[in-house]
Enzyme design. Structure first.
Site, mmCIF file in Angstrom:
data_model
loop_
_atom_site.group_PDB
_atom_site.id
_atom_site.type_symbol
_atom_site.label_atom_id
_atom_site.label_comp_id
_atom_site.label_asym_id
_atom_site.label_seq_id
_atom_site.Cartn_x
_atom_site.Cartn_y
_atom_site.Cartn_z
ATOM 1 N N SER A 64 -4.280 5.744 -4.299
ATOM 2 C CA SER A 64 -2.878 5.739 -3.903
ATOM 3 C C SER A 64 -2.661 6.705 -2.747
ATOM 4 O O SER A 64 -3.289 6.582 -1.708
ATOM 5 C CB SER A 64 -1.999 6.056 -5.110
ATOM 6 O OG SER A 64 -0.659 5.703 -4.864
ATOM 7 N N ASP A 212 -1.793 -0.760 -7.000
ATOM 8 C CA ASP A 212 -2.215 0.640 -6.956
ATOM 9 C C ASP A 212 -3.473 0.917 -7.774
ATOM 10 O O ASP A 212 -3.579 0.516 -8.932
ATOM 11 C CB ASP A 212 -1.053 1.482 -7.507
ATOM 12 C CG ASP A 212 -1.223 2.974 -7.265
ATOM 13 O OD1 ASP A 212 -2.367 3.445 -7.202
ATOM 14 O OD2 ASP A 212 -0.200 3.656 -7.154
#
Length: 407
Positions: A64, A212
């Site tokens: 991320s 993610d």
């Protein structure tokens, strides 16, 4: 294709793997950036102002916001026309301070449906910003060091891990860096999922449907270490596999955890799906999954490297309060506060996770994170000089027509 061609690094000889790993956490990425700035400055004092972290770590892993940070650390800065060096840590800090409010525009207090019936943010500003930095022109194989970025494919329900060493030999695993970054930052409820296709010269294609990487590994340290472990076990030059793994240098950076979090079982017992997704401006479900993922990795590595504790440094800020812990609070005040938190973390004592209580405890009262990073810089510099000397010796031997293995 041989196993040797797939090895991410040369793991032979007396210089082992040097791994940098950065967790996910949105704007809280400014906290580990302060630690990286200090480490880079120490290395520049030792080896010159042109030194970059990619010169010292042969594997950089990030999830991320950590994936965005490590990608920039490993990617040539398009504005550095003179040296074509990777982004400096100062430029990465500037990137966050300049663009966070565009990536995470703060909603009106009257917009109570923000993020309920769709992603909180459309991600268009992130696309524009990555295009400005030329990430759409560079591919994963172009990085200055081995990059490891986890994502999660919601169609196959299986993690997809992008790695530079695989990208160099398989075009289907060699996407543009822009696609890698948009995928690993596509946090559910925050940003839209990302779909793209890769192609090979023989007409094959592969379609990715990604979110993610924190869904799979918010702390990607273990993924990076597993790559090295596989390389060691595949390398026939290494006889004592276990002893060689003792040469690891691992720096794992968190993005902060909230102190005294107020979610308790009595309150959560009444929550339905809506409150698990959004509650008091937070996302309890997503944050709990990501925090649990990070801690499980930390626990596993602490046990695996308990006999060589000096080789593993995990730095985490354990005392964020209230809104500081939000992943998307991009006000100027909060961004400045996160920078301050990272700077203050340097002078806090090195702490480790108590495997019984799950709480941090001081390792040594007289050893701060600043001191630990200074010591790591000295060790990284020394090992780089050793590698450079070996490379020069190897090149001389090849020019002299001698035959041997470069270790």
């Amino acid at each position: 294709m041989s196993n040797q061609e797939l090895l991410p690094i040369d793991v032979s000889g007396d210089v082992g793997a040097r791994i940098l790993s950065v967790d996910g956490g949105g704007v809280r990425g400014l906290i580990p950036v302060q630690l990286l700035k200090f480490l880079e400055k120490q290395l520049q004092k030792l080896d010159g102002e042109d030194a970059r972290l990619a010169d010292y770590f042969n594997i950089m892993a990030g999830t991320s916001t950590g994936g965005l940070i490590t990608t920039m650390l490993a990617t040539p800065d398009p504005n550095d026309h003179k040296h074509n060096r990777p982004f400096s840590t100062q430029k990465i800090e500037d990137f966050y301070l300049k663009n966070a409010s565009l990536i995470f525009p703060q909603p009106s207090k009257w917009n109570i449906f923000h993020g309920i019936f769709g992603p909180k943010y459309n991600g268009k500003h992130l696309v524009d910003i990555l295009e400005q930095e030329k990430f759409h022109e560079r591919r994963l194989c172009d990085t200055a060091t081995n990059l490891v970025i986890p994502t999660f494919d919601i169609k196959t329900q299986f993690p997809t891990i992008f790695a530079s060493h695989e990208a160099k030999v398989d075009p289907l695993k060699n996407p543009h860096l822009m696609d890698v970054c948009l995928s690993t930052t596509a946090a559910p409820t925050y940003f839209p999922s990302h779909q793209f296709t890769t192609n090979s010269s023989d007409g094959k294609t592969q379609v990715f449907n990604l979110v993610d990487g924190g869904v799979a590994a918010n702390n990607p340290t273990l993924i990076a270490m597993n790559l090295v472990t596989r390389a060691v076990h595949q390398d026939t030059r290494i006889v004592d596999k276990k002893e060689h793994l003792d040469h690891f240098i691992v720096l794992s950076l968190g993005t902060g955890l909230e102190e005294g979090i107020e979610w308790d079982a009595k309150k959560a017992a009444t929550w339905g799906s809506l409150k698990w997704i959004t509650h008091d401006g937070r996302t309890p479900l997503i944050e709990s999954i990501m925090n649990a993922s990070s801690d499980m990795v930390n626990i596993h590595i602490a046990l695996m490297l308990h006999h060589v504790k000096e080789n593993y440094l995990r730095i985490q800020e354990w005392q964020l309060k209230g809104s500081e812990a939000k992943m998307d609070l991009s006000t100027d005040e909060n961004l400045r506060n996160l920078v301050k938190k990272g700077q203050e973390l340097l002078d806090k004592p090195v702490r480790s996770l108590n495997l019984e209580t799950g709480r941090p405890e001081t390792v040594k009262n007289d050893c701060t994170n600043r001191m630990a990073l200074t010591k790591m810089a000295e060790r990284l510099s020394k090992e780089k000089k050793l590698r450079d000397k070996r490379s020069a010796s190897s090149a001389l031997s090849m020019n002299g027509h001698s035959v041997g293995i470069n270790i």
